[in-house]
Design a protein around this motif. Structure first.
Motif, PDB file in Angstrom:
ATOM      1  N   MET A 150       0.907  -0.906   0.192  1.00  0.00           N
ATOM      2  CA  MET A 150      -0.026  -0.171  -0.096  1.00  0.00           C
ATOM      3  C   MET A 150       1.155   1.175  -0.095  1.00  0.00           C
ATOM      4  O   MET A 150       1.861   0.942   0.414  1.00  0.00           O
TER       5      MET A 150
ATOM      6  N   ARG B 157       0.685  -0.050   9.060  1.00  0.00           N
ATOM      7  CA  ARG B 157      -0.540  -1.085   8.495  1.00  0.00           C
ATOM      8  C   ARG B 157      -1.391  -2.493   9.760  1.00  0.00           C
ATOM      9  O   ARG B 157      -0.117  -2.434  10.407  1.00  0.00           O
TER      10      ARG B 157
ATOM     11  N   CYS C 222      -5.106   6.638  -0.920  1.00  0.00           N
ATOM     12  CA  CYS C 222      -3.859   5.576  -0.171  1.00  0.00           C
ATOM     13  C   CYS C 222      -4.320   5.336  -1.936  1.00  0.00           C
ATOM     14  O   CYS C 222      -5.484   5.604  -2.608  1.00  0.00           O
TER      15      CYS C 222
ATOM     16  N   ARG D  92      -3.628   0.848  -3.728  1.00  0.00           N
ATOM     17  CA  ARG D  92      -3.195  -0.223  -3.567  1.00  0.00           C
ATOM     18  C   ARG D  92      -2.230  -1.196  -4.419  1.00  0.00           C
ATOM     19  O   ARG D  92      -2.737  -0.591  -6.225  1.00  0.00           O
TER      20      ARG D  92
ATOM     21  N   TYR E  41      -0.103   1.094  -9.054  1.00  0.00           N
ATOM     22  CA  TYR E  41      -0.845   1.589  -7.876  1.00  0.00           C
ATOM     23  C   TYR E  41      -2.247   1.705  -9.163  1.00  0.00           C
ATOM     24  O   TYR E  41      -2.859   1.935  -9.958  1.00  0.00           O
TER      25      TYR E  41
END
Length: 126
Positions: free
Chosen positions: A34, A72, A96, A98, A113
């Motif tokens: 992440m 996290r 944010c 992923r 991402y």
């Protein structure tokens, strides 16, 4: 479907601290690295920090190194960003993200991402 929801933004004074959170859903959270990015008005989206799947390795942009900490909690499907000693230039919308690849390593480029949250505004006043 994959969803990322940020929270924690707000208005702070220079030198203050702020903690951002991002909750992921719709996928196995612990399988993906992440990251946090930010975008200020008129500027390109820039990398802030990235964390590996387990949470024991992280990368930081030079501009935030030593002041920001990414972390996290896989049990809570959450990635956070602890921001200390905030500066005027830290003001931006924080996103944010992923990683696009399962088991993918930490990366600095936005193209690595493929899922993004809606962003949370951080405003820093003098």
């Amino acid at each position: 479907q994959v969803q990322l929801v940020e929270s924690g933004g707000g208005l702070v004074q220079a030198g203050d601290s702020l903690r951002l959170s991002c909750v992921g859903s719709g996928y196995t959270f612990s399988w993906y690295a992440m990251a946090w990015f930010r975008q200020a008005p008129g500027k390109e989206r820039e990398f802030v920090a990235s964390i590996d799947r387990i949470g024991d390795s992280a990368l930081y942009a030079d501009s935030v190194k030593g002041r920001f900490t990414i972390f996290r909690d896989n049990a809570k499907n959450t990635v956070g960003l602890e921001m200390n000693s905030l500066k005027l230039e830290d003001a931006a919308v924080y996103y944010c993200a992923r990683h696009r690849d399962m088991w993918g390593i930490m990366a600095l480029m936005p193209d690595s991402y493929n899922y993004w949250g809606q962003g949370t505004q951080v405003t820093v006043s003098s």
